[in-house]
Motif scaffolding. Structure first.
Motif, PDB file in Angstrom:
ATOM      1  N   MET A   1       0.837  -1.173   0.000  1.00  0.00           N
ATOM      2  CA  MET A   1       0.000   0.000   0.000  1.00  0.00           C
ATOM      3  C   MET A   1       0.884   1.239   0.000  1.00  0.00           C
ATOM      4  O   MET A   1       1.902   1.275   0.679  1.00  0.00           O
ATOM      5  N   LEU A  19       5.796   2.902   1.707  1.00  0.00           N
ATOM      6  CA  LEU A  19       4.977   1.709   1.506  1.00  0.00           C
ATOM      7  C   LEU A  19       4.642   1.000   2.810  1.00  0.00           C
ATOM      8  O   LEU A  19       5.407   1.052   3.776  1.00  0.00           O
ATOM      9  N   ALA A  21       2.519  -2.754   4.450  1.00  0.00           N
ATOM     10  CA  ALA A  21       1.919  -4.071   4.237  1.00  0.00           C
ATOM     11  C   ALA A  21       0.947  -4.310   5.390  1.00  0.00           C
ATOM     12  O   ALA A  21       0.967  -3.601   6.396  1.00  0.00           O
ATOM     13  N   ARG A  22       0.124  -5.311   5.227  1.00  0.00           N
ATOM     14  CA  ARG A  22      -0.828  -5.650   6.298  1.00  0.00           C
ATOM     15  C   ARG A  22      -0.158  -6.531   7.337  1.00  0.00           C
ATOM     16  O   ARG A  22       0.650  -7.395   7.017  1.00  0.00           O
ATOM     17  N   LEU A  27      -1.930  -1.629   9.122  1.00  0.00           N
ATOM     18  CA  LEU A  27      -0.895  -1.416   8.115  1.00  0.00           C
ATOM     19  C   LEU A  27       0.400  -1.088   8.850  1.00  0.00           C
ATOM     20  O   LEU A  27       0.396  -0.347   9.835  1.00  0.00           O
ATOM     21  N   VAL A  74      -2.345   0.610  -4.404  1.00  0.00           N
ATOM     22  CA  VAL A  74      -1.410  -0.496  -4.189  1.00  0.00           C
ATOM     23  C   VAL A  74      -0.275  -0.339  -5.188  1.00  0.00           C
ATOM     24  O   VAL A  74      -0.508  -0.282  -6.396  1.00  0.00           O
ATOM     25  N   GLU A  76       2.888  -1.796  -7.125  1.00  0.00           N
ATOM     26  CA  GLU A  76       3.513  -3.046  -7.537  1.00  0.00           C
ATOM     27  C   GLU A  76       5.003  -2.781  -7.574  1.00  0.00           C
ATOM     28  O   GLU A  76       5.463  -1.899  -8.295  1.00  0.00           O
ATOM     29  N   ARG A  99      -6.884   0.204  -4.914  1.00  0.00           N
ATOM     30  CA  ARG A  99      -7.119  -0.865  -3.941  1.00  0.00           C
ATOM     31  C   ARG A  99      -8.411  -1.630  -4.234  1.00  0.00           C
ATOM     32  O   ARG A  99      -8.485  -2.832  -4.022  1.00  0.00           O
ATOM     33  N   THR A 104      -3.916  -7.547  -4.448  1.00  0.00           N
ATOM     34  CA  THR A 104      -3.395  -8.229  -3.276  1.00  0.00           C
ATOM     35  C   THR A 104      -2.412  -7.321  -2.544  1.00  0.00           C
ATOM     36  O   THR A 104      -1.520  -6.752  -3.154  1.00  0.00           O
ATOM     37  N   VAL A 105      -2.583  -7.203  -1.231  1.00  0.00           N
ATOM     38  CA  VAL A 105      -1.665  -6.437  -0.391  1.00  0.00           C
ATOM     39  C   VAL A 105      -0.876  -7.440   0.414  1.00  0.00           C
ATOM     40  O   VAL A 105      -1.436  -8.344   1.030  1.00  0.00           O
ATOM     41  N   GLU A 107       0.942  -9.477   3.156  1.00  0.00           N
ATOM     42  CA  GLU A 107       0.639  -9.675   4.575  1.00  0.00           C
ATOM     43  C   GLU A 107       1.897 -10.149   5.306  1.00  0.00           C
ATOM     44  O   GLU A 107       2.505 -11.146   4.895  1.00  0.00           O
TER      45      GLU A 107
END
Length: 109
Positions: A1, A19, A21-22, A27, A74, A76, A99, A104-105, A107
């Motif tokens: 993200m 950036l 991530a989950r 986040l 998101v 890439e 998003r 896909t985020v 994890e």
């Protein structure tokens, strides 16, 4: 993200994406990405992100000069590895997606 950016020393351009991530429902900041875009794309990304600025960061991060944005995009990115403290190593920008397109985020464990 994408949770923010750092402005470039070149006026109107992007220096670095911030950036996240989950991790569970939260986040977590995982580093930045400062390469992979053209001169023109740098300006376009900066303009896009400036329209999403927020006063409330989506992650716990204090960086001088950072501009935080709503986490609705998101990024890439291609990267070489993860550090031991879960930061991206040698990240390079490849694209950006909204998003809501079920992107896909990453994890974190």
């Amino acid at each position: 993200m994408v949770v923010g950016f750092e402005p470039s020393t070149v006026p109107g351009h992007l220096g670095r994406l911030l950036l996240a991530a989950r991790k569970g429902h939260d986040l977590v900041y995982v580093g930045g990405c400062g390469t992979g875009w053209s001169h023109e794309l740098s300006r376009e990304l900066r303009k896009l992100l400036e329209g999403m600025v927020t006063k409330t960061p989506a992650v716990a991060l204090r960086r001088k000069g950072a501009v935080f944005v709503d986490p609705v995009l998101v990024a890439e990115v291609e990267y070489r590895a993860w550090t031991d403290d879960w930061k991206l190593r040698h990240a390079s920008f490849k694209g950006i997606r909204p998003r809501e397109d079920e992107a896909t985020v990453f994890e974190l464990p």
